[in-house]
Design a protein around this motif. Structure first.
Motif, PDB file in Angstrom:
ATOM      1  N   ALA A  38       0.766  -1.225   0.005  1.00  0.00           N
ATOM      2  CA  ALA A  38      -0.259   0.091  -0.192  1.00  0.00           C
ATOM      3  C   ALA A  38       0.167   0.885  -0.039  1.00  0.00           C
ATOM      4  O   ALA A  38       1.792   1.039   0.938  1.00  0.00           O
ATOM      5  CB  ALA A  38      -0.946  -0.023   1.496  1.00  0.00           C
ATOM      6  N   LEU A  39       0.090   2.705  -0.229  1.00  0.00           N
ATOM      7  CA  LEU A  39       0.975   3.536  -0.457  1.00  0.00           C
ATOM      8  C   LEU A  39       0.305   4.359   0.675  1.00  0.00           C
ATOM      9  O   LEU A  39      -1.074   4.517   1.015  1.00  0.00           O
ATOM     10  CB  LEU A  39       0.368   4.321  -1.928  1.00  0.00           C
ATOM     11  N   TYR A  40       1.233   5.427   1.151  1.00  0.00           N
ATOM     12  CA  TYR A  40       0.749   5.817   2.749  1.00  0.00           C
ATOM     13  C   TYR A  40       0.188   7.592   1.825  1.00  0.00           C
ATOM     14  O   TYR A  40       1.069   8.198   0.979  1.00  0.00           O
ATOM     15  CB  TYR A  40       1.481   6.402   3.216  1.00  0.00           C
ATOM     16  N   ALA A  41      -0.844   8.158   1.701  1.00  0.00           N
ATOM     17  CA  ALA A  41      -1.960   8.970   0.718  1.00  0.00           C
ATOM     18  C   ALA A  41      -2.177   9.979   2.644  1.00  0.00           C
ATOM     19  O   ALA A  41      -2.715  10.331   3.833  1.00  0.00           O
ATOM     20  CB  ALA A  41      -3.721   8.373   1.017  1.00  0.00           C
ATOM     21  N   ALA A  42      -0.623  10.981   2.502  1.00  0.00           N
ATOM     22  CA  ALA A  42      -0.153  11.760   3.499  1.00  0.00           C
ATOM     23  C   ALA A  42      -1.723  12.882   3.740  1.00  0.00           C
ATOM     24  O   ALA A  42      -1.596  13.461   4.986  1.00  0.00           O
ATOM     25  CB  ALA A  42       1.405  12.206   3.243  1.00  0.00           C
ATOM     26  N   ASP A  43      -1.403  13.190   2.453  1.00  0.00           N
ATOM     27  CA  ASP A  43      -3.034  13.847   3.049  1.00  0.00           C
ATOM     28  C   ASP A  43      -4.216  13.665   3.759  1.00  0.00           C
ATOM     29  O   ASP A  43      -4.489  14.034   4.635  1.00  0.00           O
ATOM     30  CB  ASP A  43      -3.610  14.931   1.686  1.00  0.00           C
ATOM     31  N   ALA A  44      -4.410  12.239   3.778  1.00  0.00           N
ATOM     32  CA  ALA A  44      -5.664  11.732   5.128  1.00  0.00           C
ATOM     33  C   ALA A  44      -4.826  10.440   5.975  1.00  0.00           C
ATOM     34  O   ALA A  44      -6.032  10.368   6.323  1.00  0.00           O
ATOM     35  CB  ALA A  44      -6.106  10.649   3.820  1.00  0.00           C
ATOM     36  N   ALA A  45      -3.715  10.861   6.165  1.00  0.00           N
ATOM     37  CA  ALA A  45      -2.702  10.104   7.036  1.00  0.00           C
ATOM     38  C   ALA A  45      -3.362   8.710   7.513  1.00  0.00           C
ATOM     39  O   ALA A  45      -3.910   8.141   7.962  1.00  0.00           O
ATOM     40  CB  ALA A  45      -3.039  10.472   8.050  1.00  0.00           C
ATOM     41  N   ALA A  46      -3.407   8.370   6.050  1.00  0.00           N
ATOM     42  CA  ALA A  46      -3.875   6.209   5.981  1.00  0.00           C
ATOM     43  C   ALA A  46      -3.367   5.883   4.173  1.00  0.00           C
ATOM     44  O   ALA A  46      -3.275   6.841   3.424  1.00  0.00           O
ATOM     45  CB  ALA A  46      -5.291   6.707   5.399  1.00  0.00           C
ATOM     46  N   TYR A  47      -3.061   4.984   4.568  1.00  0.00           N
ATOM     47  CA  TYR A  47      -2.526   3.626   3.882  1.00  0.00           C
ATOM     48  C   TYR A  47      -3.255   3.287   2.411  1.00  0.00           C
ATOM     49  O   TYR A  47      -5.107   3.733   2.719  1.00  0.00           O
ATOM     50  CB  TYR A  47      -2.221   2.509   3.846  1.00  0.00           C
ATOM     51  N   THR A  48      -3.810   3.647   1.158  1.00  0.00           N
ATOM     52  CA  THR A  48      -4.156   2.640   0.308  1.00  0.00           C
ATOM     53  C   THR A  48      -3.647   2.238  -0.765  1.00  0.00           C
ATOM     54  O   THR A  48      -3.032   2.013  -0.917  1.00  0.00           O
ATOM     55  CB  THR A  48      -4.536   4.164  -0.877  1.00  0.00           C
ATOM     56  N   PRO A  49      -5.026   0.692  -0.766  1.00  0.00           N
ATOM     57  CA  PRO A  49      -3.330  -0.101  -0.851  1.00  0.00           C
ATOM     58  C   PRO A  49      -3.460  -0.223  -2.499  1.00  0.00           C
ATOM     59  O   PRO A  49      -4.038   0.231  -3.051  1.00  0.00           O
ATOM     60  CB  PRO A  49      -5.033  -0.913  -0.661  1.00  0.00           C
ATOM     61  N   LEU A  50      -1.971  -1.233  -3.009  1.00  0.00           N
ATOM     62  CA  LEU A  50      -2.192  -1.247  -4.322  1.00  0.00           C
ATOM     63  C   LEU A  50      -2.794  -2.183  -5.554  1.00  0.00           C
ATOM     64  O   LEU A  50      -2.342  -3.707  -4.618  1.00  0.00           O
ATOM     65  CB  LEU A  50      -0.478  -1.392  -4.735  1.00  0.00           C
ATOM     66  N   GLN A  51      -4.080  -1.967  -5.455  1.00  0.00           N
ATOM     67  CA  GLN A  51      -5.341  -3.219  -5.989  1.00  0.00           C
ATOM     68  C   GLN A  51      -4.554  -3.660  -6.971  1.00  0.00           C
ATOM     69  O   GLN A  51      -3.827  -3.221  -7.972  1.00  0.00           O
ATOM     70  CB  GLN A  51      -6.405  -2.413  -5.985  1.00  0.00           C
ATOM     71  N   GLY A  52      -4.810  -4.979  -7.388  1.00  0.00           N
ATOM     72  CA  GLY A  52      -5.458  -6.273  -8.167  1.00  0.00           C
ATOM     73  C   GLY A  52      -6.761  -5.914  -9.097  1.00  0.00           C
ATOM     74  O   GLY A  52      -6.942  -4.771  -9.057  1.00  0.00           O
ATOM     75  N   ARG A  53      -6.733  -7.053  -9.726  1.00  0.00           N
ATOM     76  CA  ARG A  53      -7.670  -6.533 -11.042  1.00  0.00           C
ATOM     77  C   ARG A  53      -9.310  -6.765  -9.999  1.00  0.00           C
ATOM     78  O   ARG A  53      -9.584  -7.285  -9.367  1.00  0.00           O
ATOM     79  CB  ARG A  53      -8.546  -7.621 -11.221  1.00  0.00           C
ATOM     80  N   PRO A  54      -9.883  -5.717 -10.205  1.00  0.00           N
ATOM     81  CA  PRO A  54     -11.296  -5.556  -9.055  1.00  0.00           C
ATOM     82  C   PRO A  54     -11.988  -6.818  -9.186  1.00  0.00           C
ATOM     83  O   PRO A  54     -11.947  -7.110 -10.072  1.00  0.00           O
ATOM     84  CB  PRO A  54     -12.210  -4.205  -9.304  1.00  0.00           C
ATOM     85  N   PHE A  55     -11.630  -7.280  -7.404  1.00  0.00           N
ATOM     86  CA  PHE A  55     -13.092  -8.574  -7.274  1.00  0.00           C
ATOM     87  C   PHE A  55     -13.016  -9.934  -8.700  1.00  0.00           C
ATOM     88  O   PHE A  55     -13.288 -10.355  -8.552  1.00  0.00           O
ATOM     89  CB  PHE A  55     -14.784  -8.018  -8.336  1.00  0.00           C
ATOM     90  N   SER A  56     -11.646 -10.530  -8.386  1.00  0.00           N
ATOM     91  CA  SER A  56     -10.980 -11.330  -8.911  1.00  0.00           C
ATOM     92  C   SER A  56     -10.956 -11.799  -7.799  1.00  0.00           C
ATOM     93  O   SER A  56      -9.975 -12.735  -8.121  1.00  0.00           O
ATOM     94  CB  SER A  56      -9.791 -10.610  -9.846  1.00  0.00           C
TER      95      SER A  56
END
Lengths: 894, 428
Positions: free
Chosen positions: A807-825
């Motif tokens: 995941a990457l750290y979304a600094a403005d939200a102080a939250a991590y956001t995942p590096l997602q694969g194909r949706p619903f796979s």
């Protein structure tokens, strides 16, 4: 010692135009508390009774049950009417019986006095017209058969009360084979009310056409089981597949707390909705692809908050029709399925002591039910002394807030407010005669949750925190009017007006809409020829609305994650306007041969918001290979085999946000689906029926979002997809003891956002759905049931990247956001759950008390609903569904 | 209208889906490894053509600390489609989305020599500033944290301050880096690379004008630049084939999440100069259990390694000293909070005032972090955009480990603003 033996003698008589003649006599087996050999009395001399002229003129048949005292010399010393037939049949029968001569009953070789029951039947033999009398028939015949529901055995001695088009009432008794008939009847619409001691009454409207015989079959359920939800009896559906559930079944399906609409999810064709969302996922389609109606007029929601209960209580439902596909041209604007529930009329039938049925009507009933979630009450009965007006009033309110709020506070939870919901229904029915029916309703629902979240969600703290309001509500004032305009023309109309409201706020986010829909439906049914019926209808929806949407640009399902929404600019749309979606349809019911029914139809829909008009041709067919209409007129019960199939085009206008000028792309066309269906219904025994249906849906013009020439993502009709599946339902029809079924659905649902893009599994795809349930009456008021479900796991979006950097750290939200694969796979593990239910009913003299314990997830399976991650997505665990939950309820009825 | 209703219903359903999430042992507020807590811009909204400085608040809570940490920044992605940050680097052919990779003009005065020195483009990317900047700084006599040369190479990394923002400088090399420059229009904006705790870049002058106007024409036009960063306890390398094109290596071994953090910050730019945003303001006051206590630093003064002097300076006053409590189930919760300037609690969100004459405040919240001990409450609402100020924004801290604990409080607003404070606690 006075020795009395009661015999039942069933004698059949045929009668000419003026006189009754004996056809044959039959003596039933005798019984005695003593071990003596007894020979029952034998009728040796019959005395015909005069046929009542009025009844003969009206073509009415009947039977009178008499209690006869047969002396040792064979004469009849006493004749008492045990069950009257009315229509002047009773006294002639009683007088005639006094002149009967019997061979006396014999006990141990000695003639003895005996009392017997004797049924004196009046039947008409049609006159053979002379050539000069031969003229076009002016009357028709209504011939019926009454069976015990589930057992499929004849029910004799029941009283069939018929209301003629002119409002006259006639009564007929069913014979030993459950048959009854009304001959030479004036063409028109007849009301039929069937009563039998120990059985729930049956009501129906029938049409008689000059020169034709209308054959109907009714099924009466033993008292307390309720009647079939579908009251149309044997009439074949216009659709390929119509699932119906009996009222007894919906009240006893484990895991639903007796909620009828929640029990729908145990039927094939409906996927399991994840969590408590209560969504209707029909045959691999999104929830928004299925529409819900109350007597033909749509309602915005069907479940209360969290899907725990439906907005219409089970007690008010007359029927639930669920069409998973290939539905009639009556319905449009969606390409998934249809759920149409019908509200019932008031029950004015009186009960004698200890719940036994009474001949009287005009009584009031009440109900009060309380469980862990909500409480509800209902009263119903006639309006004053009127026999034409009746009413039902009901209401429900949740009381989770009463006990959950203190619990949350004591636990130190961040959220200490619980949702509150209520619903209400008021129904007034007016039935002046058998031809007309007016029903006035006012019903609605309201769900509210308002709180301040002082501990924001770590996933997106700038958004999911602060003030939260969630409010949904609607009400409808609805009028239904059914009338028979001529002998061949029926008109059904419904008009509804009301209000829909959704209010959702979260910080600056807002989605509020308030509209005042005006919904109207009308259907003209015209039968110009034998075997041909034409239905023409209109289906209008108009709604002045006020809309406020203030949200960031929402990603569509399947699109790349935009990351936390905290800093994303908001878009706003304020609109005041008129939504108008008129629809017209025509449909024919063609029966070229008795076993074959063809239903071609055409529907035209226009959507003012999208500016497009859709043309939707459809055709459905049913063919009774064995039984059903193949053997119409035959009294012999055959096991029905029916083939069915259909193909049709279904159109669904784009959703609001897709075509909105702020949030979407104006000018979109409707999504389209071609439904293909083919199946077979086979009765295996009188109790067991199996149906197997295959379906394929070809989806085109689907609205999807892909990058446009400017680089911005735009909506377009370039998406496509398909759904293929097979549904099997093996059902044991409810009888006095048991009901149950096994439903299995195998399906695959895929989508493609554009021709040059890869195909992917649709978010709501569920490969296997197996439901097995049953409920058994143990006696003494006890009933126990179980439901087991085994369903493919839901689809989730996996993390694609290497474990070193999930995941990457979304600094403005102080939250991590995942590096997602194909949706619903990725599919989570198989879901399985066992629900149990125990009911106990106590019948008191003037009221009834019932208690139930519904245990959800009886073996506490930690079913995986989703996958959950720690704060930086380096650890993964399964997010599980609800643990074992016992739900206790009490219900009192008077 | 039902379809409109469905729209809202689906949103609500997604938020209200009921499932029981497991309770992970490690919380975001507990700094056990290398972590980034916040990135602060000196001006959260930047006018086109202006330079903005970003400062990172980070901490290495690893047992291996102190160790050499490399911080790299890259501003190379402007106005991606639909503002999707993932389109800046993701190989969306997997998701059915188009791939566009560009050769980005690299602006760095000494880039040419770096390339030749390093011998490869990948190495050159990260060596650019190092080769031209001052020697690495060693902070503290104990050498607690060694920040790579990039920390003080800020001047070289921001050498574009006076440079044109369209096209490379004469003589600069063009390096292929796997960040996609999703610029609308014909021209590409230059990429800017830097090292260290702070990083500056110049917002392109055309950041707003090259972009299609918002579909909601009442909303002021804006542009967006995504600045990516990597914090690495080894060497940052490019991995074009990875889901994210930067990785952290210790020799040949790829380092994991305790040693490597990658992330991004979005920098918004409005053409309308009246639309501004300033960072939240923290008053120089700290309260522990409603008593005034000492704090170490506010804002950029807290950057870098923690000097040992902060402890020796006597910050462990009586108010900052807490008794150890190992049985956390029965420990009293210590309430700690900085004083946020309530006289200026939240700015008005001018965007909606301009577009729809609606007045909203900012949504503000506060994150608490500590390198020792645990929190019962570590994320609190400060100001709701509609309901307003919330005074209950204190942390509830449990001193479960003996020693000196550092505690950070970071205040955010929902328009990219941030400010922080650090204090030290003596747990005995």
């Amino acid at each position: 010692m006075r020795f009395v033996v009661v015999f039942l003698i069933a004698a059949l008589f045929s009668q000419g135009a003026l006189a009754a003649q004996p056809e044959h006599n039959a003596a039933a087996a005798s019984s005695s508390p003593l071990q003596s050999e007894i020979t029952p009395p034998q009728l040796i001399q019959f005395e015909p009774a005069a046929y009542p002229p009025a009844a003969e003129a009206a073509g009415i048949e009947g039977s009178v049950v008499l209690r006869l005292t047969v002396e040792e010399n064979g004469s009849v010393s006493e004749s008492v009417i045990e069950r009257a037939a009315g229509n002047d049949f009773d006294e002639p029968a009683r007088q005639a019986a006094l002149k009967f001569k019997f061979q006396p009953a014999v006990r141990d070789g000695v003639p003895v006095r005996a009392k017997i029951l004797y049924e004196y039947r009046f039947t008409l033999t049609p006159k053979v017209p002379t050539p000069e009398q031969a003229a076009p028939p002016t009357g028709g015949v209504l011939r019926g058969k009454l069976l015990i529901a589930g057992l499929e055995t004849p029910l004799s001695g029941a009283v069939v009360k018929i209301t003629t088009p002119k409002g006259n009432a006639v009564e007929i008794n069913t014979d030993a084979e459950g048959n009854w008939a009304l001959s030479n009847a004036e063409p028109g619409n007849y009301g039929v009310h069937v009563e039998a001691e120990g059985f729930a009454s049956v009501d129906s409207d029938e049409q008689i056409t000059a020169g034709e015989e209308t054959a109907v079959t009714y099924r009466a359920s033993p008292e307390g089981q309720g009647v079939e939800v579908t009251v149309q009896g044997e009439r074949p559906p216009r659709e390929v597949t119509r699932r119906t559930i009996e009222r007894r079944e919906v009240q006893r399906v484990p895991g639903t707390s007796g909620d009828a609409l929640r029990s729908l999810q145990s039927l094939p064709g409906l996927a399991r909705a994840p969590g408590l969302l209560g969504l209707l996922v029909v045959r691999g389609q999104a929830p928004e692809d299925t529409e819900t109606f109350v007597d033909g007029n749509n309602v915005p929601i069907i479940y209360h908050f969290g899907g725990l209960s439906s907005v219409i209580p089970t007690e008010l439902l007359d029927r639930i029709d669920f069409y998973p596909g290939n539905f009639s041209a009556r319905y449009g604007r969606v390409m998934g399925g249809i759920v149409d529930v019908g509200l019932r009329s008031a029950d004015t039938q009186c009960l004698a002591d200890y719940g036994k049925p009474s001949d009287k009507t005009g009584c009031y009933h009440g109900l009060l039910e309380l469980d862990m979630i909500d409480s509800r009450a209902m009263v119903q009965g006639p309006v004053g002394d009127s026999k034409k007006w009746s009413f039902v009033a009901a209401g429900r309110r949740s009381w989770v807030d009463v006990w959950l709020t203190p619990v949350l506070k004591s636990a130190g939870a961040g959220v200490t407010s619980a949702p509150v919901y209520y619903d209400y229904q008021l129904i007034a029915d007016y039935k002046p005669n058998a031809n007309d029916r007016l029903s006035l309703r006012f019903y609605g629902s309201d769900d509210m949750l308002r709180l301040i979240i002082k501990d924001p969600a770590a996933e997106d703290p700038g958004v999911v925190g602060g003030n939260l309001t969630f409010h949904t509500g609607f009400y409808r004032a609805q009028a239904l009017f059914d009338t028979k305009l001529t002998r061949e023309v029926n008109l059904s109309t419904s008009v509804a007006a009301g209000m829909d409201q959704i209010e959702f706020t979260l910080g600056q986010w807002a989605f509020t809409i308030k509209d005042h829909p005006i919904l109207s439906r009308g259907e003209l049914q015209f039968k110009p020829l034998q075997g041909f019926k034409l239905n023409v209808g209109l289906d209008y929806q108009a709604a002045p609305f006020d809309l406020l949407v203030r949200l960031p640009e929402p990603p569509r399902p399947g699109e790349a994650s935009p990351g936390p929404f905290t800093t994303r600019p908001l878009l706003e749309q304020r609109e005041h306007g008129l939504a108008f979606r008129p629809g017209w349809y025509t449909e024919a019911e063609v029966r070229p041969t008795p076993p074959l029914l063809l239903v071609p139809g055409l529907r035209i829909d226009h959507a003012r918001d999208s500016g497009h008009t859709d043309l939707s041709p459809r055709i459905n067919a049913r063919y009774d290979l064995i039984g059903g209409n193949q053997s119409a007129g035959s009294d012999k019960k055959t096991l029905r085999t029916t083939l069915k199939g259909g193909v049709g085009l279904y159109s669904q206008p784009p959703q609001f946000q897709e075509t909105d000028k702020i949030f979407g792309t104006p000018g979109l066309e409707s999504n389209r689906a071609v439904h293909y269906g083919l199946g077979i219904e086979q009765e295996l025994t009188q109790h067991i029926e199996v149906s197997v249906e295959g379906y394929y849906k070809h989806l085109t013009h689907l609205v999807s979002r892909t990058p446009g020439d400017s680089g911005q993502y735009l909506y377009g009709n370039q998406g496509s997809g398909s759904v293929i599946g097979m549904e099997t339902l093996l059902k044991y029809k409810a009888d006095a003891r048991f009901f149950g079924w096994l439903a299995y659905t195998l399906s695959r649902s895929v989508r493609r956002d554009a021709d040059n893009l890869p195909e992917y599994l649709f978010q709501y795809d569920q490969t296997h759905i197996l439901t097995v349930l049953g409920s058994y009456r143990l006696g003494r008021g006890w009933e126990a049931g179980a439901r087991f479900r085994l369903v493919s796991g839901s689809l989730v979006t996996p993390i694609r990247s290497a474990p070193e950097l999930p995941a990457l750290y979304a600094a403005d939200a102080a939250a991590y956001t995942p590096l997602q694969g194909r949706p619903f796979s990725r599919r989570v593990p198989l879901f399985h759950q066992l629900d149990l239910r125990i009911d106990k009913t106590w019948q008191f003299r003037s009221w009834k008390l019932a208690a139930f314990l519904d245990i959800w997830n009886a073996y506490n399976n930690a079913a995986v609903e989703d996958q959950s991650y720690n704060f930086n997505f380096t650890q993964r665990a399964n997010a599980t569904g609800l643990p074992i939950i016992p739900s206790l309820g009490l219900r009192g009825e008077i | 209208m039902k379809k409109m209703s469905r729209f809202g219903w689906v949103i609500l359903s997604a938020l209200l889906a009921c499932s029981c999430a497991p309770d992970f042992k490690e919380k975001a507020s507990e700094l056990k490894g290398l972590r980034v807590m916040a990135v602060k811009k000196d001006s959260p909204y930047v006018a086109p053509g202006q330079t903005v400085k970003l400062t990172m608040l980070w901490h290495d809570g690893s047992d291996k600390s102190p160790r050499r940490i490399q911080i790299a920044w890259i501003a190379a992605c402007y106005d991606p489609a639909s503002d999707l940050y993932s389109l800046c680097f993701t190989d969306h052919s997997l998701d059915g989305l188009p791939i566009t990779s560009s050769a980005l003009p690299l602006i760095a005065r000494d880039a040419a020599s770096s390339v030749s020195d390093a011998g490869s483009a990948d190495a050159a990317l990260l060596a650019v500033a190092a080769s031209s900047g001052p020697a690495p700084s060693v902070a503290g006599a104990d050498g607690a944290v060694i920040v790579d040369a990039g920390t003080i190479a800020d001047a070289s990394a921001t050498a574009d301050a006076g440079a044109p923002d369209a096209g490379p400088l004469p003589g600069s090399p063009t390096l292929s880096i796997p960040f996609t420059n999703q610029v609308f229009g014909s021209g590409a904006f230059p990429a800017t690379i830097g090292y260290g705790e702070s990083f500056s870049f110049r917002m392109p002058s055309q950041i707003v004008s090259v972009r299609p106007a918002p579909q909601d024409s009442t909303i002021p036009a804006y542009g967006i630049a995504y600045v990516f960063f990597a914090l690495c306890a080894g060497e940052v390398r490019i991995e074009p084939d990875a889901a994210f094109p930067l990785a952290c290596y210790d020799g040949t071994q790829r380092m994991g999440n305790d040693d490597f953090v990658a992330g991004y910050s979005a920098v918004y730019s409005y053409a309308n100069s009246s639309i501004m945003n300033s960072n939240p303001q923290i008053q120089p006051k700290l309260q522990i259990n409603d008593k005034n206590a000492a704090f170490d630093c506010i804002g950029e003064n807290c950057s870098g390694l923690i000097p040992p002097s902060s402890i020796a300076a006597g910050h462990c006053s009586a108010a900052n000293t807490l008794p150890l409590c190992e049985d956390k189930k029965h420990c009293p919760h210590v309430k700690i909070r900085p004083l946020i300037d309530q006289s200026h609690p939240a700015e008005e969100d001018q965007v909606f005032n301009i577009s729809h004459s609606e007045k909203f405040g900012e949504q503000m919240w506060i994150n608490y972090y500590a390198d020792r001990g645990e929190f019962a409450k570590d994320l609190r609402l400060v100001n709701d955009a509609v309901a307003g100020w919330s005074n209950e924004y204190e942390a509830e801290y449990i001193p479960t480990a003996k020693g000196t604990a550092y505690l950070w409080a970071v205040v955010h607003d929902n328009r990219g603003g941030a400010e922080w404070m650090r204090t030290s606690l003596c747990i005995k």
